[in-house]
Write a protein that holds these residues in place. Structure first.
Motif, PDB file in Angstrom:
ATOM      1  N   PHE A  73       0.844  -1.195   0.000  1.00 24.66           N
ATOM      2  CA  PHE A  73       0.000   0.000   0.000  1.00 24.66           C
ATOM      3  C   PHE A  73       0.877   1.242   0.000  1.00 24.66           C
ATOM      4  O   PHE A  73       2.079   1.177   0.273  1.00 24.66           O
ATOM      5  N   ALA A  74       0.253   2.383  -0.276  1.00 19.82           N
ATOM      6  CA  ALA A  74       0.982   3.643  -0.307  1.00 19.82           C
ATOM      7  C   ALA A  74       1.459   4.024   1.093  1.00 19.82           C
ATOM      8  O   ALA A  74       0.934   3.545   2.107  1.00 19.82           O
ATOM      9  N   ALA A  75       2.447   4.889   1.144  1.00 19.66           N
ATOM     10  CA  ALA A  75       2.993   5.340   2.427  1.00 19.66           C
ATOM     11  C   ALA A  75       1.938   6.110   3.226  1.00 19.66           C
ATOM     12  O   ALA A  75       1.065   6.770   2.657  1.00 19.66           O
ATOM     13  N   GLY A  76       2.025   5.991   4.546  1.00 24.09           N
ATOM     14  CA  GLY A  76       1.146   6.763   5.417  1.00 24.09           C
ATOM     15  C   GLY A  76       0.022   5.981   6.049  1.00 24.09           C
ATOM     16  O   GLY A  76      -0.559   6.424   7.041  1.00 24.09           O
ATOM     17  N   GLY A  77      -0.333   4.830   5.492  1.00 18.72           N
ATOM     18  CA  GLY A  77      -1.400   4.020   6.053  1.00 18.72           C
ATOM     19  C   GLY A  77      -0.919   3.182   7.219  1.00 18.72           C
ATOM     20  O   GLY A  77       0.266   3.177   7.565  1.00 18.72           O
ATOM     21  N   ALA A  78      -1.849   2.450   7.825  1.00 18.84           N
ATOM     22  CA  ALA A  78      -1.508   1.650   9.006  1.00 18.84           C
ATOM     23  C   ALA A  78      -0.454   0.592   8.701  1.00 18.84           C
ATOM     24  O   ALA A  78       0.471   0.374   9.489  1.00 18.84           O
ATOM     25  N   SER A  79      -0.574  -0.077   7.547  1.00 22.60           N
ATOM     26  CA  SER A  79       0.402  -1.120   7.207  1.00 22.60           C
ATOM     27  C   SER A  79       1.797  -0.527   7.040  1.00 22.60           C
ATOM     28  O   SER A  79       2.796  -1.118   7.467  1.00 22.60           O
ATOM     29  N   ASP A  80       1.870   0.638   6.440  1.00 19.61           N
ATOM     30  CA  ASP A  80       3.149   1.319   6.242  1.00 19.61           C
ATOM     31  C   ASP A  80       3.751   1.714   7.590  1.00 19.61           C
ATOM     32  O   ASP A  80       4.955   1.556   7.820  1.00 19.61           O
ATOM     33  N   ILE A  81       2.912   2.218   8.492  1.00 22.22           N
ATOM     34  CA  ILE A  81       3.394   2.632   9.818  1.00 22.22           C
ATOM     35  C   ILE A  81       3.949   1.441  10.579  1.00 22.22           C
ATOM     36  O   ILE A  81       5.030   1.501  11.177  1.00 22.22           O
ATOM     37  N   VAL A  82       3.216   0.329  10.563  1.00 16.21           N
ATOM     38  CA  VAL A  82       3.681  -0.879  11.263  1.00 16.21           C
ATOM     39  C   VAL A  82       5.012  -1.347  10.676  1.00 16.21           C
ATOM     40  O   VAL A  82       5.937  -1.703  11.418  1.00 16.21           O
ATOM     41  N   ALA A  83       5.111  -1.365   9.357  1.00 16.02           N
ATOM     42  CA  ALA A  83       6.356  -1.799   8.719  1.00 16.02           C
ATOM     43  C   ALA A  83       7.528  -0.935   9.153  1.00 16.02           C
ATOM     44  O   ALA A  83       8.624  -1.442   9.428  1.00 16.02           O
ATOM     45  N   ARG A  84       7.303   0.366   9.250  1.00 13.83           N
ATOM     46  CA  ARG A  84       8.399   1.281   9.618  1.00 13.83           C
ATOM     47  C   ARG A  84       8.769   1.165  11.095  1.00 13.83           C
ATOM     48  O   ARG A  84       9.950   1.299  11.457  1.00 13.83           O
ATOM     49  N   VAL A  85       7.799   0.906  11.945  1.00 15.14           N
ATOM     50  CA  VAL A  85       8.098   0.683  13.361  1.00 15.14           C
ATOM     51  C   VAL A  85       8.990  -0.549  13.513  1.00 15.14           C
ATOM     52  O   VAL A  85      10.022  -0.519  14.206  1.00 15.14           O
ATOM     53  N   VAL A  86       8.599  -1.645  12.868  1.00 13.95           N
ATOM     54  CA  VAL A  86       9.372  -2.886  12.953  1.00 13.95           C
ATOM     55  C   VAL A  86      10.742  -2.723  12.299  1.00 13.95           C
ATOM     56  O   VAL A  86      11.767  -3.161  12.841  1.00 13.95           O
ATOM     57  N   ALA A  87      10.773  -2.084  11.135  1.00 17.85           N
ATOM     58  CA  ALA A  87      12.036  -1.904  10.418  1.00 17.85           C
ATOM     59  C   ALA A  87      13.047  -1.115  11.242  1.00 17.85           C
ATOM     60  O   ALA A  87      14.234  -1.465  11.299  1.00 17.85           O
ATOM     61  N   GLN A  88      12.593  -0.068  11.900  1.00 14.52           N
ATOM     62  CA  GLN A  88      13.503   0.748  12.701  1.00 14.52           C
ATOM     63  C   GLN A  88      14.100  -0.049  13.854  1.00 14.52           C
ATOM     64  O   GLN A  88      15.301   0.038  14.139  1.00 14.52           O
ATOM     65  N   GLN A  89      13.279  -0.856  14.502  1.00 12.83           N
ATOM     66  CA  GLN A  89      13.769  -1.653  15.621  1.00 12.83           C
ATOM     67  C   GLN A  89      14.747  -2.732  15.151  1.00 12.83           C
ATOM     68  O   GLN A  89      15.749  -3.015  15.822  1.00 12.83           O
ATOM     69  N   GLU A 101       9.769  -0.429   1.443  1.00 11.06           N
ATOM     70  CA  GLU A 101       9.508  -0.050   0.048  1.00 11.06           C
ATOM     71  C   GLU A 101       8.023  -0.261  -0.251  1.00 11.06           C
ATOM     72  O   GLU A 101       7.509  -1.358  -0.112  1.00 11.06           O
ATOM     73  N   ASN A 102       7.347   0.806  -0.627  1.00  8.17           N
ATOM     74  CA  ASN A 102       5.911   0.751  -0.922  1.00  8.17           C
ATOM     75  C   ASN A 102       5.688   0.385  -2.384  1.00  8.17           C
ATOM     76  O   ASN A 102       6.220   1.045  -3.283  1.00  8.17           O
ATOM     77  N   LYS A 103       4.902  -0.672  -2.605  1.00  6.19           N
ATOM     78  CA  LYS A 103       4.558  -1.104  -3.964  1.00  6.19           C
ATOM     79  C   LYS A 103       3.045  -1.313  -4.035  1.00  6.19           C
ATOM     80  O   LYS A 103       2.557  -2.452  -4.050  1.00  6.19           O
ATOM     81  N   PRO A 104       2.278  -0.221  -4.061  1.00  5.25           N
ATOM     82  CA  PRO A 104       0.818  -0.366  -4.105  1.00  5.25           C
ATOM     83  C   PRO A 104       0.330  -0.787  -5.479  1.00  5.25           C
ATOM     84  O   PRO A 104       1.052  -0.679  -6.476  1.00  5.25           O
ATOM     85  N   GLY A 105      -0.926  -1.268  -5.497  1.00  2.00           N
ATOM     86  CA  GLY A 105      -1.558  -1.589  -6.769  1.00  2.00           C
ATOM     87  C   GLY A 105      -1.913  -3.049  -6.917  1.00  2.00           C
ATOM     88  O   GLY A 105      -1.341  -3.924  -6.268  1.00  2.00           O
ATOM     89  N   GLY A 106      -2.911  -3.300  -7.764  1.00  2.00           N
ATOM     90  CA  GLY A 106      -3.305  -4.664  -8.088  1.00  2.00           C
ATOM     91  C   GLY A 106      -3.888  -5.426  -6.934  1.00  2.00           C
ATOM     92  O   GLY A 106      -3.756  -6.643  -6.880  1.00  2.00           O
ATOM     93  N   SER A 107      -4.516  -4.712  -6.000  1.00  2.00           N
ATOM     94  CA  SER A 107      -5.074  -5.375  -4.811  1.00  2.00           C
ATOM     95  C   SER A 107      -4.013  -6.213  -4.109  1.00  2.00           C
ATOM     96  O   SER A 107      -4.219  -7.372  -3.803  1.00  2.00           O
ATOM     97  N   THR A 108      -2.840  -5.620  -3.916  1.00  2.00           N
ATOM     98  CA  THR A 108      -1.648  -6.179  -3.262  1.00  2.00           C
ATOM     99  C   THR A 108      -0.888  -7.176  -4.135  1.00  2.00           C
ATOM    100  O   THR A 108       0.132  -7.711  -3.709  1.00  2.00           O
ATOM    101  N   GLN A 109      -1.343  -7.407  -5.353  1.00  2.70           N
ATOM    102  CA  GLN A 109      -0.701  -8.421  -6.193  1.00  2.70           C
ATOM    103  C   GLN A 109       0.698  -8.017  -6.650  1.00  2.70           C
ATOM    104  O   GLN A 109       1.586  -8.865  -6.778  1.00  2.70           O
ATOM    105  N   ILE A 110       0.908  -6.732  -6.909  1.00  3.81           N
ATOM    106  CA  ILE A 110       2.215  -6.273  -7.392  1.00  3.81           C
ATOM    107  C   ILE A 110       3.292  -6.548  -6.348  1.00  3.81           C
ATOM    108  O   ILE A 110       4.352  -7.107  -6.651  1.00  3.81           O
ATOM    109  N   ALA A 111       3.028  -6.168  -5.115  1.00  2.87           N
ATOM    110  CA  ALA A 111       3.998  -6.375  -4.041  1.00  2.87           C
ATOM    111  C   ALA A 111       4.209  -7.859  -3.770  1.00  2.87           C
ATOM    112  O   ALA A 111       5.344  -8.320  -3.579  1.00  2.87           O
ATOM    113  N   THR A 112       3.121  -8.611  -3.749  1.00  4.97           N
ATOM    114  CA  THR A 112       3.220 -10.051  -3.469  1.00  4.97           C
ATOM    115  C   THR A 112       4.057 -10.759  -4.519  1.00  4.97           C
ATOM    116  O   THR A 112       4.948 -11.553  -4.205  1.00  4.97           O
TER     117      THR A 112
END
Length: 361
Positions: A73-89, A101-112
């Motif tokens: 998903f795009a930056a700024g959403g809940a999933s992005d926030i959680v990822a950044r919290v974990v990544a920093q730790q 790295e945010n890869k939105p689109g395709g109903s999550t198919q692009i990132a997957t």
């Protein structure tokens, strides 16, 4: 006789070992009085070589270069926030870069698909949502099998769904809500909103239709932000929503929070009851964020990541930060996550089939 190289090479190993220990390794070698003493030194040097070899392997252990956590998903959403919290730790623990790295689109198919095709060495991970199991039932032409191509690492958070009503629904309790909903359903005047077709919030509304035999008409929006505004303005009667996007409208009393669609009360909202207390089935409509890796990622890498993230999620400051966002830290073992994903996939497919939920390809 021993060749000169047979003696010099072990001494070089001993020297490297001493450098590795920053000069703290003290080795005293007496004058060599014969073959027996030379052989003993050589044997000691060989042992040292084995030790330095092991230390070199440990030094090069995972992660040995930057790790990318891909968010669908795009930056700024809940999933992005959680990822950044974990990544920093993780960055702080391993002194290695963990990059989101945010890869939105395709109903999550692009990132997957991107993570499935990445090297299976633990340096590319997917922050997956419930879509990773639902998409297999929603898209006929999906060109990958996430269940076979990805392996569970750890559950991160649950994202509970809450039943909220707008100004067109004058109900203050679930009992009052159900009474009004049945009346409007009988006259085809009942509608509910969601963050989008086939989202878990949409499926929660379909579940309520099915268990209460309602005929609520689904109105999809492009995300929870527009949906809660529409609910507050009276465009729809009710919805299932996540706490964070609904909280501003709840605080301003433009929408009302009636219940949580889960097995127990939310930790920071002890006065909000679960739906099962009003005679509805005991269910859990929460979506989740989890960490997955390519299927052939080594066990030791998965176990190492799992242990690290469990420690992170157990920290009181991290727990508070996540709960303030309406997220419940989970953690657990890779096997527990695998079992959860399998069970939830069966739950969602039953709702999808019963509600005849489809998406445009």
């Amino acid at each position: 006789m021993l060749a000169r190289s047979d003696i010099i090479l072990p001494f070089r190993i001993l020297y490297r070992l001493n450098v590795y220990f920053k000069g703290k390794l003290m080795i005293s070698i007496p004058k060599l009085g014969g073959m027996l003493r030379v052989a003993a030194v050589v044997r000691a040097a060989c042992v040292a070589a084995a030790i330095t070899s092991g230390m070199g392997a440990a030094h090069a252990a995972y992660p040995d270069h930057p790790v990318t956590i891909v968010v669908p998903f795009a930056a700024g959403g809940a999933s992005d926030i959680v990822a950044r919290v974990v990544a920093q730790q993780l960055n702080d623990e391993y002194h290695q870069a963990f990059i989101v790295e945010n890869k939105p689109g395709g109903s999550t198919q692009i990132a997957t698909r991107f993570v499935i095709n990445a090297p299976a060495d633990g340096h590319t991970l997917l922050l997956a949502t419930t879509s990773v199991v639902n998409n297999a039932y929603l898209y006929k032409n999906l060109n990958y099998d996430a269940a076979r191509s990805l392996r569970p690492v750890i559950g991160l958070v649950d994202v509970p769904a809450f039943l909220v009503v707008g100004p067109t629904m004058p109900a203050k309790t679930v009992t009052e809500f159900l009474s009004i909903a049945h009346q409007r359903s009988d006259s085809n005047k009942l509608s509910f909103g969601s963050a989008g077709t086939a989202s878990t919030l949409h499926l929660a509304g379909e579940w309520l239709n099915q268990v209460e035999h309602l005929k609520g008409v689904h109105i999809p929006y492009k995300g929870s932000g527009p949906e809660v505004v529409a609910l507050a303005s009276g465009e729809v009667d009710y919805s299932f929503e996540n706490l964070a996007p609904a909280q501003p409208q709840i605080t301003s009393q433009r929408i009302r929070l009636l219940a949580i669609a889960g097995p127990k009360r939310f930790p920071t909202l002890p006065d909000v009851p679960p739906l099962k207390e009003f005679g509805l089935p005991d269910t859990d409509m929460a979506s989740w964020f989890v960490l997955l890796a390519p299927a052939k990622t080594p066990d030791d890498v998965v176990d190492k990541l799992n242990a690290s993230v469990n420690r992170i999620l157990a920290r009181p400051d991290i727990q508070k930060r996540l709960l303030d966002l309406g997220l419940v830290p989970t953690g657990g073992t890779p096997q527990q996550l695998a079992d959860r994903m399998k069970a939830d996939s069966q739950k969602w497919i039953a709702i999808i089939k019963a509600g005849n939920v489809t998406v445009d390809q």
